[in-house]
Write a protein that holds these residues in place. Structure first.
Motif, PDB file in Angstrom:
ATOM      1  N   ALA A  57      36.111 -72.047 -20.395  1.00  0.00           N
ATOM      2  CA  ALA A  57      36.270 -72.632 -19.061  1.00  0.00           C
ATOM      3  C   ALA A  57      37.625 -72.262 -18.468  1.00  0.00           C
ATOM      4  N   THR A  58      38.658 -72.278 -19.305  1.00  0.00           N
ATOM      5  CA  THR A  58      39.985 -71.890 -18.831  1.00  0.00           C
ATOM      6  C   THR A  58      40.004 -70.437 -18.381  1.00  0.00           C
ATOM      7  N   ALA A  59      39.373 -69.551 -19.160  1.00  0.00           N
ATOM      8  CA  ALA A  59      39.313 -68.140 -18.784  1.00  0.00           C
ATOM      9  C   ALA A  59      38.565 -67.948 -17.478  1.00  0.00           C
ATOM     10  N   VAL A  60      37.463 -68.685 -17.308  1.00  0.00           N
ATOM     11  CA  VAL A  60      36.669 -68.578 -16.075  1.00  0.00           C
ATOM     12  C   VAL A  60      37.505 -68.997 -14.871  1.00  0.00           C
ATOM     13  N   VAL A  61      38.231 -70.098 -14.992  1.00  0.00           N
ATOM     14  CA  VAL A  61      39.035 -70.584 -13.868  1.00  0.00           C
ATOM     15  C   VAL A  61      40.171 -69.607 -13.556  1.00  0.00           C
ATOM     16  N   LEU A  62      40.812 -69.067 -14.579  1.00  0.00           N
ATOM     17  CA  LEU A  62      41.883 -68.097 -14.347  1.00  0.00           C
ATOM     18  C   LEU A  62      41.346 -66.866 -13.615  1.00  0.00           C
ATOM     19  N   ALA A  63      40.210 -66.335 -14.094  1.00  0.00           N
ATOM     20  CA  ALA A  63      39.634 -65.157 -13.440  1.00  0.00           C
ATOM     21  C   ALA A  63      39.198 -65.479 -12.018  1.00  0.00           C
ATOM     22  N   TYR A  64      38.608 -66.650 -11.828  1.00  0.00           N
ATOM     23  CA  TYR A  64      38.153 -67.049 -10.492  1.00  0.00           C
ATOM     24  C   TYR A  64      39.309 -67.148  -9.507  1.00  0.00           C
ATOM     25  N   ARG A  65      40.394 -67.751  -9.933  1.00  0.00           N
ATOM     26  CA  ARG A  65      41.540 -67.892  -9.035  1.00  0.00           C
ATOM     27  C   ARG A  65      42.239 -66.553  -8.792  1.00  0.00           C
ATOM     28  N   ILE A  66      42.218 -65.660  -9.771  1.00  0.00           N
ATOM     29  CA  ILE A  66      42.770 -64.321  -9.545  1.00  0.00           C
ATOM     30  C   ILE A  66      41.979 -63.611  -8.452  1.00  0.00           C
ATOM     31  N   ILE A  67      40.634 -63.716  -8.526  1.00  0.00           N
ATOM     32  CA  ILE A  67      39.772 -63.037  -7.558  1.00  0.00           C
ATOM     33  C   ILE A  67      39.894 -63.653  -6.172  1.00  0.00           C
ATOM     34  N   THR A  68      39.919 -64.968  -6.100  1.00  0.00           N
ATOM     35  CA  THR A  68      39.844 -65.645  -4.804  1.00  0.00           C
ATOM     36  C   THR A  68      41.203 -65.926  -4.167  1.00  0.00           C
ATOM     37  N   VAL A  69      42.269 -65.954  -4.968  1.00  0.00           N
ATOM     38  CA  VAL A  69      43.583 -66.316  -4.432  1.00  0.00           C
ATOM     39  C   VAL A  69      44.584 -65.175  -4.556  1.00  0.00           C
ATOM     40  N   TRP A  70      44.809 -64.704  -5.773  1.00  0.00           N
ATOM     41  CA  TRP A  70      45.942 -63.816  -5.992  1.00  0.00           C
ATOM     42  C   TRP A  70      45.688 -62.393  -5.530  1.00  0.00           C
ATOM     43  N   LEU A  71      44.491 -61.852  -5.762  1.00  0.00           N
ATOM     44  CA  LEU A  71      44.226 -60.490  -5.291  1.00  0.00           C
ATOM     45  C   LEU A  71      44.249 -60.381  -3.761  1.00  0.00           C
ATOM     46  N   PRO A  72      43.667 -61.324  -3.002  1.00  0.00           N
ATOM     47  CA  PRO A  72      43.728 -61.202  -1.537  1.00  0.00           C
ATOM     48  C   PRO A  72      45.067 -61.628  -0.933  1.00  0.00           C
ATOM     49  N   LEU A  73      45.994 -62.164  -1.738  1.00  0.00           N
ATOM     50  CA  LEU A  73      47.191 -62.771  -1.165  1.00  0.00           C
ATOM     51  C   LEU A  73      48.079 -61.738  -0.466  1.00  0.00           C
ATOM     52  N   LEU A  74      48.405 -60.639  -1.126  1.00  0.00           N
ATOM     53  CA  LEU A  74      49.276 -59.631  -0.506  1.00  0.00           C
ATOM     54  C   LEU A  74      48.603 -58.950   0.685  1.00  0.00           C
TER      55      LEU A  74
END
Length: 299
Positions: A267-284
């Protein structure tokens, strides 16, 4: 900053689970992650539809979509969605809408998005009543202080409206404008469809992105239960005013997925990957788009 500090303390205390979750990211299936990225891109389209549905005046489609992408970056600078609200308020005023109508459209959008999210949550709870232990999403003894705080805020607001005439006049004027805009929007079927269709599609696509991420990492939880966990977690943390939900959303999602039957590390891995895709990659890219829109005077 307090929620971020509390989440950091929990992360340190659960560092072994967090480290195992990070290691588990290496097992992710890339096609599922790419599909989650596509669902994330569609959320900006859904947001643009809802924004257009909240106003009678036709907004320029390309600039409206670019503004939703940029608003995502601004949303991580201010708490409780204020960044995205400020960007869209400025965009509508530049498009020629008076400030009062722009504010009314913003309020209608927020109302429709909240109703859509809660409606989906209610529908899934009715369909799968035993899928999630909602009590696990909130700390023990949290409900009482939350209710007391809500009542206190309502009492203070009512007192201010009763005693301060200028505030009462401003609120009454805003409500008249907002109700007039809402009536105008709902006299046009295309606008009403865009408003409510987009408000339902937006959280559904967000939940879909989490489900696809869960599939990529082999989370042994049914898709409907993962969607239910996402909606319950995001509703539960709506009152926590961290910028972009940073920290609070991650913590609530992990708890919700575990409550739905998932192993803590996965579950932790899923949340980390999800937030990377939805938050951190589009941020810049979103920040660069925001800067370009400001320079071009789109906002």
């Amino acid at each position: 900053m307090l929620p971020l500090v509390l989440v950091a303390v929990v992360a340190v205390r659960q560092r072994s689970v967090l480290a195992e979750g990070v290691r588990h990211l290496a097992t992710a299936s890339w096609p599922w992650l790419l599909a989650a990225g596509a669902a994330t891109c569609l959320t900006w389209v859904a947001a643009a539809c809802t924004r257009q549905g909240a106003v009678v005046q036709r907004l320029p489609g390309g600039r409206l979509l670019a503004t939703q992408f940029a608003a995502g970056a601004a949303n991580h600078l201010l708490p409780s969605g204020l960044g995205a609200g400020a960007v869209n308020l400025r965009f509508m005023t530049v498009c020629g809408l008076p400030l009062a109508r722009s504010s009314a459209a913003l309020a209608l959008y927020l109302l429709a998005e909240s109703v859509g999210r809660v409606a989906l949550l209610g529908a899934l709870l009715l369909a799968f009543p035993g899928a999630l232990r909602l009590g696990a999403l909130l700390p023990e003894g949290f409900v009482g202080p939350l209710l007391l705080g809500t009542v206190a805020v309502l009492v203070v607001a009512a007192g201010v409206l009763t005693l301060v005439r200028r505030v009462r006049t401003a609120v009454a004027g805003f409500l008249r404008t907002a109700l007039g805009e809402a009536r105008s929007v709902h006299t046009r079927p295309a606008r009403a469809l865009a408003l409510w269709g987009g408000s339902l599609a937006f959280p559904a696509l967000q939940a879909t992105a989490l489900v696809l991420t869960g599939r990529a990492l082999g989370l042994p939880v049914p898709a409907a239960h993962m969607a239910l966990a996402y909606l319950a977690a995001t509703v539960a943390v709506a009152l926590v005013p961290t910028p972009g939900g940073l920290g609070s959303v991650e913590a609530a999602l992990v708890v919700a997925l575990v409550a739905a039957g998932g192993p803590a590390a996965v579950a932790t891995a899923v949340v980390l990957a999800y937030r990377i895709i939805t938050v951190w990659l589009p941020l810049l890219p979103g920040a660069l788009t925001l800067g370009a829109l400001v320079r071009l005077k789109v906002i």
